[in-house]
Design a protein around this motif. Structure first.
Motif, PDB file in Angstrom:
ATOM      1  N   ASP A  67       0.832  -1.212   0.000  1.00 27.85           N
ATOM      2  CA  ASP A  67       0.000   0.000   0.000  1.00 27.85           C
ATOM      3  C   ASP A  67       0.863   1.257   0.000  1.00 27.85           C
ATOM      4  O   ASP A  67       0.552   2.244  -0.691  1.00 27.85           O
ATOM      5  N   PHE A  68       1.931   1.229   0.780  1.00 29.38           N
ATOM      6  CA  PHE A  68       2.821   2.389   0.839  1.00 29.38           C
ATOM      7  C   PHE A  68       3.479   2.638  -0.514  1.00 29.38           C
ATOM      8  O   PHE A  68       3.558   3.790  -0.981  1.00 29.38           O
ATOM      9  N   ILE A  69       3.950   1.578  -1.137  1.00 25.88           N
ATOM     10  CA  ILE A  69       4.610   1.698  -2.441  1.00 25.88           C
ATOM     11  C   ILE A  69       3.677   2.322  -3.463  1.00 25.88           C
ATOM     12  O   ILE A  69       4.056   3.228  -4.221  1.00 25.88           O
ATOM     13  N   GLY A  90      13.084  12.308 -13.594  1.00 24.29           N
ATOM     14  CA  GLY A  90      13.790  12.327 -12.334  1.00 24.29           C
ATOM     15  C   GLY A  90      12.873  12.342 -11.128  1.00 24.29           C
ATOM     16  O   GLY A  90      13.210  11.794 -10.073  1.00 24.29           O
ATOM     17  N   LYS A  91      11.720  12.960 -11.272  1.00 25.57           N
ATOM     18  CA  LYS A  91      10.760  13.008 -10.169  1.00 25.57           C
ATOM     19  C   LYS A  91      10.322  11.600  -9.763  1.00 25.57           C
ATOM     20  O   LYS A  91      10.270  11.268  -8.569  1.00 25.57           O
ATOM     21  N   GLU A  92      10.006  10.782 -10.762  1.00 26.74           N
ATOM     22  CA  GLU A  92       9.587   9.404 -10.479  1.00 26.74           C
ATOM     23  C   GLU A  92      10.762   8.577  -9.943  1.00 26.74           C
ATOM     24  O   GLU A  92      10.586   7.711  -9.078  1.00 26.74           O
ATOM     25  N   PHE A  93      11.943   8.851 -10.460  1.00 22.78           N
ATOM     26  CA  PHE A  93      13.127   8.130  -9.995  1.00 22.78           C
ATOM     27  C   PHE A  93      13.406   8.429  -8.526  1.00 22.78           C
ATOM     28  O   PHE A  93      13.640   7.515  -7.725  1.00 22.78           O
ATOM     29  N   LEU A  94      13.403   9.707  -8.145  1.00 21.71           N
ATOM     30  CA  LEU A  94      13.635  10.059  -6.753  1.00 21.71           C
ATOM     31  C   LEU A  94      12.579   9.449  -5.842  1.00 21.71           C
ATOM     32  O   LEU A  94      12.886   8.955  -4.749  1.00 21.71           O
ATOM     33  N   THR A  95      11.327   9.465  -6.296  1.00 20.66           N
ATOM     34  CA  THR A  95      10.247   8.852  -5.504  1.00 20.66           C
ATOM     35  C   THR A  95      10.518   7.370  -5.300  1.00 20.66           C
ATOM     36  O   THR A  95      10.343   6.838  -4.196  1.00 20.66           O
ATOM     37  N   SER A  96      10.968   6.709  -6.336  1.00 17.08           N
ATOM     38  CA  SER A  96      11.185   5.259  -6.252  1.00 17.08           C
ATOM     39  C   SER A  96      12.325   4.924  -5.297  1.00 17.08           C
ATOM     40  O   SER A  96      12.232   3.954  -4.536  1.00 17.08           O
ATOM     41  N   ASP A 111       3.853  14.241  -2.001  1.00 13.87           N
ATOM     42  CA  ASP A 111       3.676  13.950  -0.578  1.00 13.87           C
ATOM     43  C   ASP A 111       4.994  13.965   0.196  1.00 13.87           C
ATOM     44  O   ASP A 111       4.988  13.869   1.436  1.00 13.87           O
ATOM     45  N   ILE A 112       6.095  14.062  -0.500  1.00 13.24           N
ATOM     46  CA  ILE A 112       7.411  13.891   0.127  1.00 13.24           C
ATOM     47  C   ILE A 112       7.973  15.252   0.547  1.00 13.24           C
ATOM     48  O   ILE A 112       8.046  16.175  -0.272  1.00 13.24           O
ATOM     49  N   PRO A 113       8.382  15.403   1.795  1.00 10.77           N
ATOM     50  CA  PRO A 113       8.982  16.675   2.240  1.00 10.77           C
ATOM     51  C   PRO A 113      10.232  17.009   1.437  1.00 10.77           C
ATOM     52  O   PRO A 113      10.967  16.120   0.994  1.00 10.77           O
TER      53      PRO A 113
END
Length: 439
Positions: free
Chosen positions: A8-10, A116-122, A17-19
């Protein structure tokens, strides 16, 4: 159900949502990974892996060696990242997340052309998953002989891979299930002077990608792989504390390293540095030293090999690492090349387990060094080594480290990382030009 909470978190975490401090730490971890891996790409373990695998053509960067298919690129990059013992880590989770998570996320991000946004999130997700698991099961897991970088790192790499591929919940559960059954890594490899330690990180990254790719095609895995009666927690730990720590962003507590040896040795080296500074000495020679006493916690004291036979053994040797530090006034990669001459000084180093200091572990990693020179005694105590979040390495420190490791690389290219969110990762890696032409 722990596995389902992880899934669920993934699925649910979004970049928005990330600070901002968390994304900045992830960016710094990525920069550190690139610098360490680029230098590590010249090491014997990575070169051996390249020769054995002969990676097929593909678009995933093999740092320093061109490009290849994602599965093999992730394995080799993980070996590169972990081979120098300079990669990031977490003292409570007892693992090195970056060397497992980032190679998996990077290879798939290039293949899928995500930004890069998706990469950093991952990678933030990958760090969160493996660190939460490591915190949950350690120190029991480590005390049983497991290397958490290989075990928990596999599940973190799978989590990052699942996010890159945008798997749905069923697919993500299958991905975690497949990763959990591949999770492996034994400390015998670490403490017996083998390159198997490097393989733990690379194999974790590769297994994470494999799990995600299989899950996307309908290959099933156990959806209770963590909490099941015969699952990860019950089989691979003598005790664990179930904590719902997801969302605290444990990447904030990740440390970065100054010295290319096991983290348990770093507090001792920092204490020695304090002594040299207080005495206004750049270094010492063996004739000056009457005795050196190291009082530290039990796990650190167990790194007591006085006659390491190779580089892998050396990186686990407290007395020889300390002797090299005292003789050179620092401990860099170039100081490790000729280490046998330091054995004579190492004979004057006495290592003791201090019960009071041991009681502070793992929240602290304390070490007191007492240096006796011609009858005069100096001492210093370090509670936590440099690079911990309480005393972090800043961006300028990581840039300096990158340049020191890779003197021919133009670090000005790294400026692209400051605004990488909107850049496709394949284009970003092309601009960084880290592939080289060695393949």
């Amino acid at each position: 159900m722990i596995t389902k909470k992880f899934a669920d978190f993934i699925i649910s975490l979004k970049y928005e949502d990330i600070p901002s401090d968390v994304t900045e730490k992830a960016r710094l971890c990525f920069m550190d990974f690139l610098g360490v891996s680029l230098r590590g790409s010249n090491e014997k373990s990575g070169i051996s892996a390249l020769k054995a695998l002969q990676p097929t053509l593909g678009k995933a960067t093999i740092i320093g060696h061109g490009h290849g298919d994602p599965l093999n690129a992730s394995l080799v990059n993980g070996i590169f990242a972990h081979s120098l013992d300079l990669d990031d880590g977490h003292r409570i989770a007892h693992l090195h997340p970056g060397a497992s998570v980032i190679p998996a996320a990077l290879a798939l991000a290039e293949k899928e052309k995500v930004k890069g946004k998706e990469f950093l999130t991952s990678i933030i997700i990958g760090y969160e998953i493996c660190l939460s698991l490591g915190i949950m099961i350690n120190p029991h897991h480590r005390n049983m002989g497991f290397h958490s970088t290989g075990t928990c790192g596999t599940i973190g790499a799978a989590a990052a891979s699942a996010k890159i591929l945008d798997l749905n919940k069923e697919e993500t559960l299958n991905c975690l299930g497949l990763a959990g059954t591949q999770a492996a890594g034994l400390l015998e490899s670490d403490h017996k002077g083998s390159m198997g330690k490097h393989l733990h990180a690379g194999r974790a990254a590769q297994s994470g990608i494999l799990s995600a790719l299989l899950a996307r095609e309908g290959f099933t895995g156990a959806d209770t792989i963590l909490e099941g009666d015969e699952g990860f927690l019950n089989v691979m730990s003598s005790g664990y504390d179930i904590k719902d720590g997801l969302g605290h962003f444990h990447i904030r507590q990740v440390y970065m390293k100054k010295y290319p040896v096991c983290r348990h040795i770093h507090s001792t080296l920092d204490s020695a540095s304090k002594i040299l500074n207080s005495l206004k000495l750049k270094s010492v020679d063996e004739a000056m030293v009457d005795e050196v006493i190291v009082r530290t916690y039990k796990v650190a004291a167990e790194h007591d090999n006085y006659k390491p036979e190779n580089m892998e053994f050396l990186r686990q040797s407290l007395p020889v690492s300390l002797a090299l530090f005292l003789l050179n006034g620092d401990l860099r990669l170039e100081h490790l090349k000729d280490f046998k001459f330091a054995r004579e000084l190492a004979k004057k180093i006495r290592i003791e387990t201090d019960r009071k200091l041991d009681s502070l572990y793992p929240e602290k990693r304390p070490s007191k060094v007492i240096l006796k020179l011609k009858g005069e005694k100096s001492e210093a105590l370090t509670m936590l080594p440099s690079g911990e979040p309480e005393n972090p390495l800043k961006r300028d420190d990581i840039l300096k480290k990158f340049k020191m490791l890779n003197s021919e690389y133009d670090v000005k290219k790294l400026k692209i990382l400051n605004e990488m969110e909107s850049t496709p990762m394949d284009e970003l890696m092309d601009e960084l030009d880290l592939g080289g032409n060695k393949q």
